[in-house]
Write a protein that holds these residues in place. Structure first.
Motif, PDB file in Angstrom:
ATOM      1  N   VAL A  17     -59.207   0.324 -10.550  1.00 24.25           N
ATOM      2  CA  VAL A  17     -60.019   1.487 -10.900  1.00 24.25           C
ATOM      3  C   VAL A  17     -60.366   1.374 -12.383  1.00 24.25           C
ATOM      4  O   VAL A  17     -59.519   0.979 -13.207  1.00 24.25           O
ATOM      5  CB  VAL A  17     -59.239   2.784 -10.612  1.00 24.25           C
ATOM      6  N   VAL A  21     -61.496   5.933 -15.941  1.00 23.36           N
ATOM      7  CA  VAL A  21     -61.186   6.848 -14.842  1.00 23.36           C
ATOM      8  C   VAL A  21     -59.679   7.072 -14.773  1.00 23.36           C
ATOM      9  O   VAL A  21     -59.199   8.201 -14.654  1.00 23.36           O
ATOM     10  CB  VAL A  21     -61.721   6.302 -13.506  1.00 23.36           C
ATOM     11  N   VAL A  61     -54.623  10.796  -5.350  1.00 24.23           N
ATOM     12  CA  VAL A  61     -55.942  10.579  -5.945  1.00 24.23           C
ATOM     13  C   VAL A  61     -56.762   9.661  -5.051  1.00 24.23           C
ATOM     14  O   VAL A  61     -56.280   8.620  -4.598  1.00 24.23           O
ATOM     15  CB  VAL A  61     -55.820   9.959  -7.354  1.00 24.23           C
ATOM     16  N   THR A  63     -60.617   7.863  -5.233  1.00 26.10           N
ATOM     17  CA  THR A  63     -61.728   7.633  -6.140  1.00 26.10           C
ATOM     18  C   THR A  63     -62.518   6.427  -5.672  1.00 26.10           C
ATOM     19  O   THR A  63     -61.942   5.466  -5.146  1.00 26.10           O
ATOM     20  CB  THR A  63     -61.233   7.451  -7.594  1.00 26.10           C
ATOM     21  N   TYR A  76     -68.169  11.201  -1.155  1.00 28.99           N
ATOM     22  CA  TYR A  76     -67.094  11.797  -1.941  1.00 28.99           C
ATOM     23  C   TYR A  76     -67.577  13.021  -2.706  1.00 28.99           C
ATOM     24  O   TYR A  76     -66.830  13.975  -2.906  1.00 28.99           O
ATOM     25  CB  TYR A  76     -66.499  10.761  -2.899  1.00 28.99           C
ATOM     26  N   GLY A  98     -61.566  17.518  -9.847  1.00 25.03           N
ATOM     27  CA  GLY A  98     -62.471  16.457  -9.421  1.00 25.03           C
ATOM     28  C   GLY A  98     -63.507  16.228 -10.501  1.00 25.03           C
ATOM     29  O   GLY A  98     -63.851  17.150 -11.244  1.00 25.03           O
ATOM     30  N   GLU A 100     -66.762  13.143 -12.026  1.00 27.94           N
ATOM     31  CA  GLU A 100     -67.496  11.886 -11.889  1.00 27.94           C
ATOM     32  C   GLU A 100     -67.572  11.229 -13.259  1.00 27.94           C
ATOM     33  O   GLU A 100     -67.957  11.857 -14.245  1.00 27.94           O
ATOM     34  CB  GLU A 100     -68.887  12.144 -11.318  1.00 27.94           C
ATOM     35  N   TRP A 104     -67.948   6.531 -10.876  1.00 26.04           N
ATOM     36  CA  TRP A 104     -66.898   6.738  -9.881  1.00 26.04           C
ATOM     37  C   TRP A 104     -66.710   8.237  -9.642  1.00 26.04           C
ATOM     38  O   TRP A 104     -66.681   9.023 -10.599  1.00 26.04           O
ATOM     39  CB  TRP A 104     -65.582   6.123 -10.349  1.00 26.04           C
ATOM     40  N   THR A 106     -64.126  11.032  -8.340  1.00 30.86           N
ATOM     41  CA  THR A 106     -62.665  11.125  -8.251  1.00 30.86           C
ATOM     42  C   THR A 106     -62.245  12.514  -7.814  1.00 30.86           C
ATOM     43  O   THR A 106     -62.763  13.517  -8.322  1.00 30.86           O
ATOM     44  CB  THR A 106     -62.034  10.797  -9.619  1.00 30.86           C
TER      45      THR A 106
END
Length: 305
Positions: A17, A21, A61, A63, A76, A98, A100, A104, A106
């Motif tokens: 990841v 992030v 988590v 993502t 997502y 949450g 972005e 990504w 998440t």
């Protein structure tokens, strides 16, 4: 009984990841992550990890980035919107945050100490899940998410698989389905009206989206949530139950609406014939196996010889 196909995508390890992030998640959790356990199951080519920080805080988590499947981040985003709106009474892990970042998407949830149902399905666990599903349907009627899309908006043309197959190569299609293709296309045409309703349905219920935690049953992964008839989740789930060693759907839902059974069976029949999406190598095999069960349900439900 042959072993049902596995549910599995290409999980991304936490170490892959993007650093920014991971840093954002650690900042939210208030400490450095010292343990990251990837959770198998599901088809998404994403990271799905149970985290523990240096201070002992835990979280789950998930993502995903734009590769290898660019269609996954919008899914997502939809889940993030729905998860943020679900009431505390819903049988779901609580969304903590949450965001972005770096392309990504998440989602950070509370960590639930639970396990997926055993496969092949045990009848006692299946009964627990079916009872929980009935309670969930009652609790989410009327839909607590007023702006959730309708079932027709979410599944749309995907549930007109027989109609679409009438204009495509049907080599290898089940002989019964091929013989009745025109009739099946007519039958499924009414599914949207029949399945309409004001319950908030999960829309993608399978064993891998269920966690058993003590006496509690949690339902996870809500990107396909929609307003539908209160029985919609049950009907859509049962082909996977039958495929994974549980009772056949016609024993559990004898009076299921034929138009919606046709729509589900047509969706599975057509989708299983398509090339696998990037990063989801096993999904077509899974759909094909569900489709066999759904088609037999449809044959019995119509009574056509």
């Amino acid at each position: 009984m042959s072993r049902p196909p596995a549910v599995g995508g290409s999980r991304v390890p936490w170490s892959r990841v993007p650093e920014e992030v991971r840093a954002a998640v650690e900042e939210f959790l208030g400490g450095r992550v010292i343990e990251a356990r990837t959770q198998e199951g599901g088809f998404s080519p994403a990271a799905a990890v149970r985290l523990r920080t240096e201070h002992g805080r835990r979280a789950f988590v998930k993502t995903v980035g734009p590769e290898p499947n660019p269609d996954t981040p919008p899914i997502y985003r939809a889940e993030l919107r729905i998860a943020a709106a679900l009431p505390e009474s819903a049988p779901v892990p609580r969304l903590l945050t949450g965001f972005e970042l770096a392309g990504w998407v998440t989602l950070v949830f509370e960590d639930v100490e639970g396990e997926h149902p055993e496969l092949p399905w045990r009848r006692d666990q299946l009964d627990r899940v079916l009872e929980a599903l009935a309670r969930m349907s009652r609790a989410l009627t009327p839909s607590p998410v007023a702006d959730a899309p309708t079932v027709a908006e979410v599944f749309g043309d995907s549930f007109h698989g027989w109609r679409r197959l009438t204009g495509e190569d049907t080599a290898g299609l089940d002989p019964w389905a091929l013989r009745h293709l025109g009739e099946l296309a007519e039958l499924e045409a009414g599914w949207e009206e029949v399945a309409a309703g004001d319950s908030l349905a999960h829309g993608d219920l399978r064993a891998d989206n269920i966690l058993l935690a003590g006496e509690r049953v949690f339902v996870v992964d809500w990107p396909w949530a929609c307003r539908a008839a209160p029985w919609f989740d049950l009907l859509c789930m049962l082909p996977s139950v039958g495929m994974q060693g549980g009772p056949p759907p016609w024993e559990l839902f004898a009076d299921a609406e034929p138009a919606v059974v046709a729509a589900v069976a047509g969706y599975l029949a057509r989708q299983s014939r398509q090339p696998p999406p990037p990063g989801l190598a096993t999904v077509r095999e899974f759909q094909r196996a569900q489709g066999v069960v759904a088609l037999e349900w449809l044959r019995r439900r119509t009574g056509w010889d």
